[in-house]
Design a protein around this motif. Structure first.
Motif, PDB file in Angstrom:
ATOM      1  N   THR A 125     105.126 -55.417  67.925  1.00  0.00           N
ATOM      2  CA  THR A 125     104.801 -54.763  69.198  1.00  0.00           C
ATOM      3  C   THR A 125     105.358 -55.522  70.414  1.00  0.00           C
ATOM      4  N   SER A 179     112.726 -52.924  72.225  1.00  0.00           N
ATOM      5  CA  SER A 179     113.980 -52.513  72.862  1.00  0.00           C
ATOM      6  C   SER A 179     114.944 -51.918  71.831  1.00  0.00           C
ATOM      7  N   THR A 223     116.569 -54.600  69.589  1.00  0.00           N
ATOM      8  CA  THR A 223     115.704 -55.035  68.485  1.00  0.00           C
ATOM      9  C   THR A 223     115.631 -53.947  67.419  1.00  0.00           C
ATOM     10  N   ASP A 261     118.584 -54.186  65.154  1.00  0.00           N
ATOM     11  CA  ASP A 261     118.504 -55.325  64.237  1.00  0.00           C
ATOM     12  C   ASP A 261     117.480 -55.057  63.125  1.00  0.00           C
ATOM     13  N   LEU A 317     111.477 -46.985  70.833  1.00  0.00           N
ATOM     14  CA  LEU A 317     112.327 -47.901  71.599  1.00  0.00           C
ATOM     15  C   LEU A 317     112.330 -47.542  73.093  1.00  0.00           C
ATOM     16  N   GLU A 352     117.791 -49.242  81.324  1.00  0.00           N
ATOM     17  CA  GLU A 352     116.350 -49.191  81.563  1.00  0.00           C
ATOM     18  C   GLU A 352     115.997 -50.380  82.458  1.00  0.00           C
TER      19      GLU A 352
HETATM   20  P1  NAD Z   1     111.670 -56.578  72.421  1.00  0.00           P
HETATM   21  O1  NAD Z   1     112.519 -55.659  71.621  1.00  0.00           O
HETATM   22  O2  NAD Z   1     112.286 -57.770  73.009  1.00  0.00           O
HETATM   23  O3  NAD Z   1     110.470 -57.133  71.505  1.00  0.00           O
HETATM   24  C1  NAD Z   1     109.593 -56.269  70.839  1.00  0.00           C
HETATM   25  C2  NAD Z   1     108.976 -57.009  69.663  1.00  0.00           C
HETATM   26  O4  NAD Z   1     109.985 -57.258  68.685  1.00  0.00           O
HETATM   27  C3  NAD Z   1     108.418 -58.389  70.017  1.00  0.00           C
HETATM   28  O5  NAD Z   1     107.273 -58.625  69.252  1.00  0.00           O
HETATM   29  C4  NAD Z   1     109.546 -59.321  69.624  1.00  0.00           C
HETATM   30  O6  NAD Z   1     109.126 -60.650  69.363  1.00  0.00           O
HETATM   31  C5  NAD Z   1     110.043 -58.650  68.366  1.00  0.00           C
HETATM   32  N1  NAD Z   1     111.430 -58.939  68.020  1.00  0.00           N
HETATM   33  C6  NAD Z   1     112.454 -59.254  68.854  1.00  0.00           C
HETATM   34  N2  NAD Z   1     113.600 -59.381  68.147  1.00  0.00           N
HETATM   35  C7  NAD Z   1     113.291 -59.107  66.847  1.00  0.00           C
HETATM   36  C8  NAD Z   1     114.037 -59.049  65.643  1.00  0.00           C
HETATM   37  N3  NAD Z   1     115.349 -59.287  65.632  1.00  0.00           N
HETATM   38  N4  NAD Z   1     113.401 -58.701  64.506  1.00  0.00           N
HETATM   39  C9  NAD Z   1     112.087 -58.419  64.507  1.00  0.00           C
HETATM   40  N5  NAD Z   1     111.313 -58.489  65.615  1.00  0.00           N
HETATM   41  C10 NAD Z   1     111.907 -58.820  66.765  1.00  0.00           C
HETATM   42  O7  NAD Z   1     110.940 -55.669  73.495  1.00  0.00           O
HETATM   43  P2  NAD Z   1     109.971 -56.139  74.668  1.00  0.00           P
HETATM   44  O8  NAD Z   1     110.793 -56.792  75.726  1.00  0.00           O
HETATM   45  O9  NAD Z   1     108.801 -56.872  74.099  1.00  0.00           O
HETATM   46  O10 NAD Z   1     109.419 -54.729  75.206  1.00  0.00           O
HETATM   47  C11 NAD Z   1     110.108 -53.938  76.107  1.00  0.00           C
HETATM   48  C12 NAD Z   1     110.846 -52.834  75.368  1.00  0.00           C
HETATM   49  O11 NAD Z   1     109.946 -52.093  74.572  1.00  0.00           O
HETATM   50  C13 NAD Z   1     111.449 -51.852  76.346  1.00  0.00           C
HETATM   51  O12 NAD Z   1     112.740 -51.483  75.923  1.00  0.00           O
HETATM   52  C14 NAD Z   1     110.503 -50.661  76.261  1.00  0.00           C
HETATM   53  O13 NAD Z   1     111.073 -49.433  76.638  1.00  0.00           O
HETATM   54  C15 NAD Z   1     110.130 -50.699  74.823  1.00  0.00           C
HETATM   55  N6  NAD Z   1     108.882 -49.947  74.607  1.00  0.00           N
HETATM   56  C16 NAD Z   1     108.949 -48.741  73.959  1.00  0.00           C
HETATM   57  C17 NAD Z   1     107.800 -47.994  73.775  1.00  0.00           C
HETATM   58  C18 NAD Z   1     107.840 -46.679  73.041  1.00  0.00           C
HETATM   59  O14 NAD Z   1     106.797 -46.247  72.594  1.00  0.00           O
HETATM   60  N7  NAD Z   1     108.979 -46.036  72.913  1.00  0.00           N
HETATM   61  C19 NAD Z   1     106.577 -48.471  74.254  1.00  0.00           C
HETATM   62  C20 NAD Z   1     106.543 -49.693  74.906  1.00  0.00           C
HETATM   63  C21 NAD Z   1     107.709 -50.432  75.085  1.00  0.00           C
END
Ligand code: NAD
Length: 480
Positions: free
Chosen positions: A154, A232, A235, A238, A254, A384
């Motif tokens: 999350t 994001s 992520t 990946d 995402l 974004e």
């Molecule tokens: P992020 O992708 O950096 O991180 C999300 C989660 O993934 C974190 O727990 C992080 O530690 C983990 N993570 C990062 N790299 C990873 C990898 N390679 N493998 C597995 N886990 C990994 O996102 P963020 O900065 O925490 O959140 C913001 C993003 O989330 C924005 O793009 C936003 O739009 C999106 N978001 C989407 C929704 C939706 O429902 N569509 C809701 C809330 C936020």
């Protein structure tokens, strides 16, 4: 260190946050500091989960699965109990969210209420099942089976909401879970783990911490059969690459770059209020916030004036103060990103309508800001921004607006603002996204599927569709 003294000291997860592994509150072999974005002070030391502890959490989930999948009545009762305990700790959870992530307390309280509602909703939600045929010789039934161990990863912007939206359906179907929240807001999810701990058999719910290293180890583990990520697009890519190695089932929620299209007959006052509420909620750090506005050339000035007037009413400050309506951004990196995007607009000749109110100098604050006269190629339009800076773009005719709204790799949600509902509904069918609002942008409903077109995600959360994503279909033929 700022001790959050309002919280009961009998529960770990507050001044002594703990992982949840196999039903135990576990300290980390190391810790990392979490910062209060409203003050830039260290808030707490968070246990840093290592790979051995992650292995233990997955092993516990594997061990707990066969028994947990067996008794649906017990699972439903457990979900009801989870809702009740969240309501008991409503204020504690809300304050932890505000302290760690920065959003105003009123918004944090709404998030926690929503989490309790989600558990309640799933406690009574039918698990999809269907009789496909029933003849003299055979009956054919379709059932939904649990997948096994689900990795639930999350983001920081809704640290409790995005966790519960995954935990509730995963547990309902009979999966066991390992939750990994974002290191930028893990206090409330860790506390959630501790308050739910007495309500669930050991190993059913595990909560670990860490960054991409732990996240990717979790996704790559062959014992994990389902991955649900909110995060994001980068992520998401990946995670899907790693999950493909053993064809894990994935749900990806995402990013978004939601357009709002204002039609020439829109009521400007209502439209300005609706757009401002969506664009600046949680300081713009919402996946489905309005992130770009398309307005007819002749309405641009009136709309800018109306939204600017609303921005002047916002109180920017520490989210713990009841009067605050816009808190700080989550961390310095996020604020730098918004500042950079705004500086790029300025260098491209954009007009900036700044916020004129006062706000604290200490803390990661960025005031609500409008930019106009930006080209469609500016990063604030194509990416974004995830912050309180909103581009207002003009259009010639509705075909132009629809084409530019759809000209994005994102497709999460959108809105249309008009007094002609029939026309707005017709336009809604042309927008490439998972949710459209007419004279309003967002509405989170526990039984409406949420998710994106294009690179905004794969699959849906919530309602029977979200629950189906936490299981596998099986056909059972009973020969008579
Ligand atoms: P992020 O992708 O950096 O991180 C999300 C989660 O993934 C974190 O727990 C992080 O530690 C983990 N993570 C990062 N790299 C990873 C990898 N390679 N493998 C597995 N886990 C990994 O996102 P963020 O900065 O925490 O959140 C913001 C993003 O989330 C924005 O793009 C936003 O739009 C999106 N978001 C989407 C929704 C939706 O429902 N569509 C809701 C809330 C936020």
């Amino acid at each position: 260190m700022l001790a959050p003294t309002f919280l009961p000291d009998c529960l770990p997860g507050i001044d002594r946050p703990r992982l949840l592994i196999d039903g135990q509150a576990v300290a980390g072999s190391a810790t990392f500091d979490t910062i209060n974005p409203a003050t830039e002070e260290v808030l707490s030391s968070v246990p840093d989960c290592n790979l051995t502890q992650l292995d233990q959490a997955i092993a516990a989930a594997v061990q707990a699965f066969p028994k947990w999948r067996r008794d649906e009545t017990k699972r439903r009762q457990a979900l009801r109990n989870c809702a009740a305990v969240i309501r008991t700790h409503h204020e504690d959870l809300s304050r932890l969210i505000t302290l760690d992530q920065g959003k105003p307390l009123t918004e944090a309280r709404r998030e926690v209420s929503y989490a309790a509602e989600l558990f309640e909703e799933h406690a009574v939600q039918p698990i999809p099942t269907q009789v496909l045929a029933d003849t003299d010789t055979v009956s054919t039934r379709l059932v939904l089976c649990p997948l096994g161990v689900a990795a639930l990863i999350t983001p920081w912007n809704f640290p409790v909401g995005t966790a519960v939206v995954k935990i509730a359906p995963a547990l309902l179907v009979g999966n066991t879970v390992v939750v990994k929240p974002s290191p930028h807001a893990s206090l409330a999810p860790l506390f959630l783990g501790q308050i739910l701990r007495p309500l669930l058999p050991p190993g059913v719910l595990n909560v670990v911490t860490g960054d991409a290293v732990i996240g990717s180890a979790l996704v790559s583990d062959p014992r994990v059969t389902k991955v649900s990520l909110t995060g994001s697009v980068a992520t998401g890519r990946d995670v899907s690459r790693r999950a493909a190695a053993d064809l894990k089932r994935i749900t990806l929620e995402l990013g978004g770059n939601d357009p709002a299209i204002v039609l020439p007959d829109a009521d400007i006052a209502t439209t300005a209020l609706g757009i401002a509420r969506s664009a600046f909620r949680n300081a713009g750090q919402v996946c489905s916030a309005v992130k770009r506005v398309y307005v007819p050339e002749e309405l641009e000035r009136a709309l800018l004036k109306a939204i600017s007037a609303i921005c002047r009413q916002f109180v920017v400050g520490d989210g713990l103060h009841e009067a605050t309506t816009i808190g700080p951004l989550v961390n310095s990196a996020q604020r730098r990103r918004v500042q950079t995007l705004e500086a790029e607009c300025r260098s491209q000749g954009a007009r900036i309508s700044p916020y004129r109110g006062a706000y604290p100098t200490q803390g990661y604050y960025h005031p609500p800001t409008l930019v106009s006269g930006v080209p469609d190629t500016a990063r604030i339009v194509t990416e974004e921004q995830f912050g309180p800076t909103l581009p207002i773009l003009t259009y010639r005719d509705i075909d132009d607006a629809i084409e530019r709204a759809n000209d994005s790799t994102f497709g999460l949600s959108a809105s249309i603002w008009s007094t002609d509902i029939t026309r707005a509904e017709a336009i809604s069918h042309e927008l490439e996204c998972g949710r459209v609002g007419i004279n309003g942008h967002s509405r989170s409903l526990a039984n409406a599927p949420f998710g994106g077109f294009k690179q905004s995600g794969i699959g849906r959360e919530l309602g029977p569709w979200g629950t189906a994503g936490m299981g596998e279909l099986k056909v059972i033929n009973t020969f008579k």
